[in-house]
Design a protein around this motif. Structure first.
Motif, PDB file in Angstrom:
ATOM      1  N   TRP A  22      12.265  78.109  17.917  1.00 38.01           N
ATOM      2  CA  TRP A  22      13.687  77.940  17.582  1.00 38.01           C
ATOM      3  C   TRP A  22      13.959  76.637  16.841  1.00 38.01           C
ATOM      4  O   TRP A  22      15.099  76.312  16.551  1.00 38.01           O
ATOM      5  CB  TRP A  22      14.541  78.100  18.836  1.00 38.01           C
ATOM      6  CG  TRP A  22      14.031  79.216  19.662  1.00 38.01           C
ATOM      7  CD1 TRP A  22      13.539  79.152  20.930  1.00 38.01           C
ATOM      8  CD2 TRP A  22      13.873  80.596  19.259  1.00 38.01           C
ATOM      9  NE1 TRP A  22      13.082  80.381  21.342  1.00 38.01           N
ATOM     10  CE2 TRP A  22      13.275  81.284  20.344  1.00 38.01           C
ATOM     11  CE3 TRP A  22      14.148  81.305  18.094  1.00 38.01           C
ATOM     12  CZ2 TRP A  22      12.965  82.643  20.293  1.00 38.01           C
ATOM     13  CZ3 TRP A  22      13.843  82.649  18.045  1.00 38.01           C
ATOM     14  CH2 TRP A  22      13.266  83.301  19.132  1.00 38.01           C
ATOM     15  N   HIS A  50       8.950  69.447  20.159  1.00 39.49           N
ATOM     16  CA  HIS A  50       8.091  68.771  21.152  1.00 39.49           C
ATOM     17  C   HIS A  50       8.598  68.944  22.585  1.00 39.49           C
ATOM     18  O   HIS A  50       7.801  68.903  23.512  1.00 39.49           O
ATOM     19  CB  HIS A  50       7.979  67.279  20.818  1.00 39.49           C
ATOM     20  CG  HIS A  50       7.187  67.010  19.581  1.00 39.49           C
ATOM     21  ND1 HIS A  50       5.818  67.001  19.574  1.00 39.49           N
ATOM     22  CD2 HIS A  50       7.561  66.770  18.304  1.00 39.49           C
ATOM     23  CE1 HIS A  50       5.380  66.758  18.358  1.00 39.49           C
ATOM     24  NE2 HIS A  50       6.418  66.617  17.562  1.00 39.49           N
ATOM     25  N   ASP A  51       9.903  69.118  22.754  1.00 33.86           N
ATOM     26  CA  ASP A  51      10.481  69.145  24.104  1.00 33.86           C
ATOM     27  C   ASP A  51      10.395  70.552  24.692  1.00 33.86           C
ATOM     28  O   ASP A  51      11.392  71.259  24.815  1.00 33.86           O
ATOM     29  CB  ASP A  51      11.950  68.669  24.027  1.00 33.86           C
ATOM     30  CG  ASP A  51      12.459  68.256  25.394  1.00 33.86           C
ATOM     31  OD1 ASP A  51      11.723  68.440  26.382  1.00 33.86           O
ATOM     32  OD2 ASP A  51      13.598  67.762  25.470  1.00 33.86           O
ATOM     33  N   LYS A  52       9.179  70.956  25.031  1.00 29.16           N
ATOM     34  CA  LYS A  52       8.902  72.282  25.579  1.00 29.16           C
ATOM     35  C   LYS A  52       7.980  72.116  26.764  1.00 29.16           C
ATOM     36  O   LYS A  52       7.216  71.157  26.825  1.00 29.16           O
ATOM     37  CB  LYS A  52       8.178  73.129  24.520  1.00 29.16           C
ATOM     38  CG  LYS A  52       9.087  73.734  23.486  1.00 29.16           C
ATOM     39  CD  LYS A  52       8.320  74.621  22.523  1.00 29.16           C
ATOM     40  CE  LYS A  52       7.382  73.822  21.653  1.00 29.16           C
ATOM     41  NZ  LYS A  52       6.858  74.613  20.523  1.00 29.16           N
ATOM     42  N   SER A  76      12.333  68.113  15.218  1.00 32.34           N
ATOM     43  CA  SER A  76      11.094  67.583  15.774  1.00 32.34           C
ATOM     44  C   SER A  76      11.195  67.488  17.296  1.00 32.34           C
ATOM     45  O   SER A  76      10.259  67.844  18.022  1.00 32.34           O
ATOM     46  CB  SER A  76      10.813  66.214  15.166  1.00 32.34           C
ATOM     47  OG  SER A  76       9.585  65.729  15.632  1.00 32.34           O
ATOM     48  N   SER A  77      12.351  67.046  17.756  1.00 31.45           N
ATOM     49  CA  SER A  77      12.562  66.924  19.204  1.00 31.45           C
ATOM     50  C   SER A  77      12.540  68.302  19.871  1.00 31.45           C
ATOM     51  O   SER A  77      11.920  68.484  20.924  1.00 31.45           O
ATOM     52  CB  SER A  77      13.893  66.213  19.454  1.00 31.45           C
ATOM     53  OG  SER A  77      14.355  66.498  20.742  1.00 31.45           O
ATOM     54  N   ILE A  78      13.171  69.306  19.257  1.00 34.71           N
ATOM     55  CA  ILE A  78      13.141  70.667  19.793  1.00 34.71           C
ATOM     56  C   ILE A  78      11.697  71.167  19.847  1.00 34.71           C
ATOM     57  O   ILE A  78      11.270  71.795  20.805  1.00 34.71           O
ATOM     58  CB  ILE A  78      13.987  71.623  18.909  1.00 34.71           C
ATOM     59  CG1 ILE A  78      15.477  71.306  19.069  1.00 34.71           C
ATOM     60  CG2 ILE A  78      13.719  73.083  19.258  1.00 34.71           C
ATOM     61  CD1 ILE A  78      16.367  72.031  18.076  1.00 34.71           C
TER      62      ILE A  78
END
Lengths: 519, 519
Positions: free
Chosen positions: B249, B437-439, B433-435
């Motif tokens: 996403w 990595h933040d998984k 980028s944050s979306i």
């Protein structure tokens, strides 16, 4: 100043990026919903978050005076505990005894009547929050980062909207998945997604699909017409950032989902602890035959003497030792293999190697503990979601289902023997247990991750489908259909008109020529 | 023997349950699809699995003779490398130069012609596997645990079925999501899920929804009518246990998915490594202005002299230093700030703190590296999925899109300046980028988890929706609709007939009575 940024830094950030000191507001709930919420809150407190729980003065299950790691915020409700208890008794009586002797329409009307009373009570509690200047002022000053709510108690979406903070739902299901579908926009084709509480599985023949279709339709008509202005409430519910759904594919039938729907079934499950000495001794005395655990849940305190005797005589006929959680008087026919307990450590017993079967009313929490530990079940559903749960377990081959009202001792005994002696039940239970455990993240870790995600990112907008912005006819492309149909019809119409015009011209001329010649 | 089992044992099993020594068969693929497959295979080898890759003799991109940790199994193809190369050139020429000057219908027909040639080639490769007794014997004796395939090269599903082993797909997308929808059964309402390659986003106005609807319909009609017997191939594809979808996403628009669809976009991304000394020196010489990375991908080796001069003169006008990956002759207008390289360490450059922008043709691998490192983009799409990819990036506010054929030096210069100086581009890039990595799991770990899951559990049947067993009219409840409509019409008909009968009886008698009286 140079903006320095590299992937290494980001990766390290992600790993160490626990949100310490997040400020979590929790909406009040009741019964098993509260039992399900607690482990999530405990884990959040473990992670360094501050957890504030709203508790209405008329709560039956939430006890704000017991020592706890959560901060409780009392909400004055216009209801009394007595009124709530009376309603609960009325509801139980309807569900267990009346329902079966009613026609379908009568039952539906009575259910909807009870549902409306329940809604009135819920709105009474909600008034204690939004109409109380004191409470609202406290909440606004509380600087909360996220609101966590089970939508079974309405109003959380309104408060999250007023406070302007992200909203995370923890949901078992709503009737016919109405709110998940209409407000959450999750697709649920009636052809293979059985409506919650429809008593259907995902393998439906034609008549079952007709019934499922009608079941969805009736619920939708009721909610869309009967409850005043559902649209605005639904719109607010649709703003929920994450829906933590308390099932998984060990329990539920696989179905379409959305990126912000996270399946965290069995969030309260944990490994078994050693048993108290007296219970362990009784369990060990069962030898190779093992034990059976029997409980009808916390709502049913006792049953009729007749039923009690029937149950006890059935239990007396099986080779296993039985631990029966029951607070009524011991039946006369109680066998020497059966022991009655006021309370049992259910999870620790289910995880005990001597456990052969679990006789249950089919509450979702107990069922999930049985899945977690791989124990076959005999289900005697009473009310609410219990038949729904046990139909799932039966379809997955781990349970036999019985009806308390028409139950005989022989049937009961045979059912227990079947799930113990027919190896497929244990094998299927082990398969479900394996599915439950063989996941990248435990349900609890997954739930906490997405709550913390909402805190870190002020919600989860990137997971929200654009379907929320469409009307129902746009969603289903009915406007596009209508346009294309109109276009095609117009073209066909013009074509026919043109043809008939040409034909008439040609034929007309021919006729004219002919008549000219004649002349 | 007592069957002993407890949750603790299960939990420990799950944690330590790495599948060591799994035997993975990998279907051949080409180009960026092979680049995307490799990191997954490397990780599988790291995890102790044996990886066997099928390589056709006429492969353009897979080199079975280079030293590798995979075992390569050569497949004799009826095609020659020369024929493949000629076709690739033809396809590139059509995509980059011819397409733009064609009418829509002409373009579609030419595309379909090329598509059919491609399919013929693919079937040539497939014959090398299934019609070769030697290869099939080797595969049967290989005792493989799972087949991993990118369905862009057809036939893997047939071989998985013959060998009777689980099938895991790694898919970017198929045209208009046809195979995901028809064979994988994933829902894709045309109202908010733009068909892959439709050049639409999830925010569509009425006319765009009409176009999206037609786009889906044309693809479906083509595939369902034009390719012989797609049903049986689709049925086999529908047996795939897991679909690893190579987006997430951060790149794609949120949409409905299924439990066996796992989104692993950016599976090949990794942290930046230090740059070679000469490149690092050039990068550092850029000072505070930073650098711009420019590449048009591995397919485009050189462009016309005119275009080269235009591009170089634009690059000469920006304050950044430029690293241009280009194997043609250096243009005359090349500025002192621009350096041409035959090869650049793209990922390491994108992760460098001096990097300000990435000028790209819009290949999905490069775009994902830019997302991973949070770098804004200027996109000059050429062919295949490149326009599709860049439309996504533009919609998410991290890219400006240009057209190579109509490009001027001023537009090019302005586009680069815009993504560097308008802060929103960098902010959006950082958000993506944050979306990314933040998984809970990295894409690579998630991909490997589900391949190992399929090995451990001989597939993933519990994630398979029942929709696979329904016909299209059952799926959409058209039979239920028809039945209910017929029922309602019958009831209305009987009601009208009954009313008219009663009316006639009453009126008839009245008339009679009247006439009696008259008599």
């Amino acid at each position: 100043m140079e903006l320095r940024f590299s992937a290494c830094v980001l990766l390290v950030l992600c790993v160490t990026w626990g949100v310490n000191g997040g400020n979590v507001l929790v909406w009040y709930t009741e019964g098993s919903h509260w039992i399900n919420m607690k482990p999530l809150l405990e884990k959040l407190v473990d992670g360094g978050h501050r957890v504030t729980v709203l508790v209405p003065s008329a709560s039956l299950f939430m006890n704000s005076s017991e020592p706890s790691r959560f901060h409780y915020e009392r909400v004055e409700s216009s209801l009394s505990i007595e009124v709530m208890e009376k309603f609960m008794e009325e509801f139980l009586h309807f569900s267990i005894y009346e329902m079966e002797h009613m026609g379908y329409v009568q039952m539906y009307l009575r259910f909807m009547e009870l549902f409306r009373i329940n809604l009135k009570f819920a709105l009474g509690n909600l008034d204690g929050v939004v109409k109380s200047e004191e409470v609202m002022m406290k909440l606004k000053r509380g600087n909360f980062d996220v609101l966590l709510a089970d939508p079974i108690m309405p109003g959380s979406e309104l408060v999250a909207d007023i406070l302007g903070i992200p909203l995370v739902y923890s949901v078992r299901f709503t009737m016919a998945h109405h709110f998940e579908r209409y407000c959450g926009q999750v697709p649920a084709p009636p052809s293979f997604v059985p409506g919650a509480m429809s008593k259907l599985t995902d393998r439906m023949d034609f008549w079952e699909r007709v019934w499922n279709f009608i079941f969805y339709a009736v619920q939708d008509v009721y909610f869309l017409s009967g409850t005043g202005k559902p649209t605005s409430a639904c719109e607010l519910m649709g703003k929920a950032d994450i829906w933590l759904i308390r099932t998984y594919w060990d329990f539920d039938f696989p179905r379409p989902l959305l990126p912000n729907f996270k399946y965290v079934g069995g969030i309260h499950c944990k490994p078994a602890k050693p048993l108290p000495k007296d219970i362990e001794e009784f369990v060990q005395s069962s030898g190779d035959a093992g034990i059976v655990i029997f409980t009808l849940g916390s709502f049913i305190r006792n049953i009729t003497t007749e039923k009690g005797n029937m149950i006890a005589s059935a239990l007396a006929q099986i080779p296993q030792k039985v631990l029966w959680k029951y607070s009524g008087q011991a039946p006369e026919t109680l066998g020497p293999n059966t022991k009655i307990f006021n309370w049992i450590p259910q999870n620790d017993l289910l995880g005990h190697p001597k456990t052969r079967a679990f006789v249950t009313h089919g509450g979702s929490n107990g069922i999930y503990e049985a899945i977690y530990h791989g124990v076959p079940m005999v289900g005697i559903p009473m009310f609410a979601d219990q038949p729904h749960n046990l139909i799932h377990m039966k379809a997955k081959g781990v349970a036999v289902m019985l009806n308390l009202n028409s139950l005989t001792a022989e049937d009961f005994r045979d059912a227990i023997n079947t799930v113990i002696n027919d190896k497929s039940y244990k094998e299927n239970a082990m398969r479900l247990s394996s599915i439950h455990h063989d996941k990248p993240l435990s349900p609890l870790d997954e739930g906490v991750f997405w709550i913390e995600f909402a805190i870190r990112n002020n919600g989860a907008k990137h997971l929200r489908v654009q379907a929320h912005e469409l009307t129902w006819y746009q969603y289903h492309c009915l406007d596009v259909f209508a346009f294309l149909l109109a276009l095609i019809l117009t073209i066909v119409f013009i074509f026919i008109k043109a043809c008939s015009f040409c034909l008439r011209k040609c034929c007309g001329r021919k006729t004219k020529t002919k008549s000219d010649k004649k002349q």
